[in-house]
Scaffold this motif. Structure first.
Motif, short mmCIF file in Angstrom:
data_model
loop_
_atom_site.label_atom_id
_atom_site.label_comp_id
_atom_site.label_asym_id
_atom_site.label_seq_id
_atom_site.Cartn_x
_atom_site.Cartn_y
_atom_site.Cartn_z
N ASP A 71 5.81 -1.14 -1.10
CA ASP A 71 5.01 -1.42 -2.30
C ASP A 71 5.86 -1.34 -3.56
O ASP A 71 6.88 -0.64 -3.59
CB ASP A 71 3.86 -0.41 -2.42
N GLU A 123 -2.59 3.48 10.89
CA GLU A 123 -3.77 2.60 10.84
C GLU A 123 -4.77 2.95 9.75
O GLU A 123 -5.25 2.06 9.03
CB GLU A 123 -4.47 2.59 12.20
N PRO A 124 -5.13 4.22 9.53
CA PRO A 124 -6.14 4.50 8.50
C PRO A 124 -5.60 4.47 7.08
O PRO A 124 -6.38 4.58 6.13
CB PRO A 124 -6.63 5.90 8.86
N LEU A 125 -4.30 4.29 6.91
CA LEU A 125 -3.70 4.37 5.58
C LEU A 125 -3.78 3.04 4.86
O LEU A 125 -3.25 2.03 5.33
CB LEU A 125 -2.24 4.83 5.70
N LYS A 126 -4.42 3.03 3.70
CA LYS A 126 -4.50 1.84 2.85
C LYS A 126 -3.82 2.05 1.50
O LYS A 126 -3.56 1.07 0.78
CB LYS A 126 -5.98 1.47 2.60
N LEU A 127 -3.54 3.29 1.17
CA LEU A 127 -2.99 3.62 -0.15
C LEU A 127 -1.61 3.03 -0.36
O LEU A 127 -1.25 2.65 -1.48
CB LEU A 127 -2.94 5.15 -0.31
N SER A 128 -0.81 2.96 0.68
CA SER A 128 0.56 2.48 0.56
C SER A 128 0.95 1.73 1.82
O SER A 128 0.44 1.98 2.91
CB SER A 128 1.51 3.65 0.34
N ASN A 129 1.88 0.79 1.65
CA ASN A 129 2.36 -0.03 2.76
C ASN A 129 3.70 0.55 3.25
O ASN A 129 4.75 0.28 2.68
CB ASN A 129 2.53 -1.47 2.30
N GLN A 158 -5.70 9.39 -0.65
CA GLN A 158 -6.51 8.17 -0.57
C GLN A 158 -7.99 8.50 -0.66
O GLN A 158 -8.75 7.83 -1.38
CB GLN A 158 -6.19 7.48 0.75
N ASN A 172 -10.49 7.29 -3.68
CA ASN A 172 -11.63 6.44 -3.33
C ASN A 172 -12.98 7.09 -3.64
O ASN A 172 -14.01 6.42 -3.66
CB ASN A 172 -11.58 6.07 -1.85
#
Length: 297
Positions: free
Chosen positions: A66, A38-44, A283, A287
């Protein structure tokens, strides 16, 4: 396999029909995976449960969906960009340290290639493995029929000269960085060290074995789908070596673990979380802009 793991975790599951039990098992496992991701946005990333057959054990696979360059945020800023457009640029030593930290850690989790990998791949495609300008130029002109002027733009020295400053500069020492940046670099290293000691979930030990679970990999490019090579400077080279992957797919299995029984699932989850910790630390580093006022805290 997954059913026994869910049953061991949920002693109050009660009596269920086969269909209800299957849905409960799927939801329980998916929920556990989503909580980690859930907290991961860097990679799908996604996790696939492979049921196996008479020849293959059940397995858990981590896939990377990705394609392209990892967004490097503040690290990619250069003085070529106007401060008014992109904000102040961090000292090159800070950016070099962050880039090298990412280059040294992300490949253990994500499926990605770096500049050295790209250069090697380009060499095999266009220089017949040559490493000097003279050898590369001779092969381009004599064997591939490339015009001399065009070939000049495809030489090793030309490619090396296009690297942005953060790829070539000396990294700054942590003690001379803002605390916020140094702390994030230390966090990434600590996460990587913990992950490296328990990489079970993030290994693909036998590529041939993985093609038995994913037959489409036999026709796919052997290159990973992600890269740290900046597209702005190396668009042509990335397009050239990535053409086959864009047509047939890339090798996107980040981890494959065969599990003959449910006993290994808890260990898989522990390893999975440690790998995600590396990505979350990366990440946070990407950021974080140390040139913002809070970055000097």
């Amino acid at each position: 396999m997954i059913g026994r793991w869910v049953a061991a975790r949920d002693q109050n599951m009660g009596a269920l029909t086969c269909v209800e039990a299957l849905r409960h098992i799927e939801r329980a496992f998916d929920r556990a995976v989503r909580q980690v991701l859930e907290p991961l946005k860097l990679s799908n990333l996604r996790v696939v449960v492979l049921m196996g057959d008479e020849h293959l054990h059940p397995a858990l696979a981590i896939l990377c969906d990705d394609v392209g360059q990892v967004d490097l945020g503040w690290i990619e800023k250069t003085n070529v960009l106007s401060d008014a457009l992109a904000g102040p640029v961090a000292p090159v030593g800070w950016r070099a340290a962050a880039y090298q930290a990412l280059e040294g850690t992300l490949g253990s989790v994500l499926k990605l290639f770096n500049y050295a990998d790209m250069l090697e791949e380009f060499s095999m495609h266009y220089w017949e493995g040559a490493t000097t300008d003279e050898e590369a130029l001779a092969y381009l002109v004599d064997c591939l029929g490339v015009e001399a002027d065009e070939a000049e733009a495809m030489l090793p020295s030309t490619m090396n000269a296009k690297r942005p400053d953060y790829m070539t500069a000396q990294p700054e020492a942590l003690k001379r960085m803002p605390k916020g940046l140094a702390d994030r670099l230390r966090r990434l290293r600590a996460a990587f060290d913990a992950h490296r000691a328990a990489r079970t979930a993030w290994l693909v030990e036998d590529f041939h074995r993985s093609t038995e679970y994913f037959p489409e990999l036999e026709e796919a490019s052997h290159l990973p789908p992600l890269t740290l090579v900046p597209h702005d400077q190396f668009a042509r080279e990335l397009d050239e070596i990535g053409r086959h992957g864009m047509e047939m797919g890339f090798t996107n299995v980040a981890g494959l673990l065969e599990l003959p029984d449910a006993d290994g699932i808890e260990g898989w989850f522990a390893s999975f979380r440690l790998g995600i910790d590396v990505l979350l630390a990366a990440q946070d580093l990407i950021n974080f802009d140390p040139m913002q006022r809070e970055g000097h805290a």
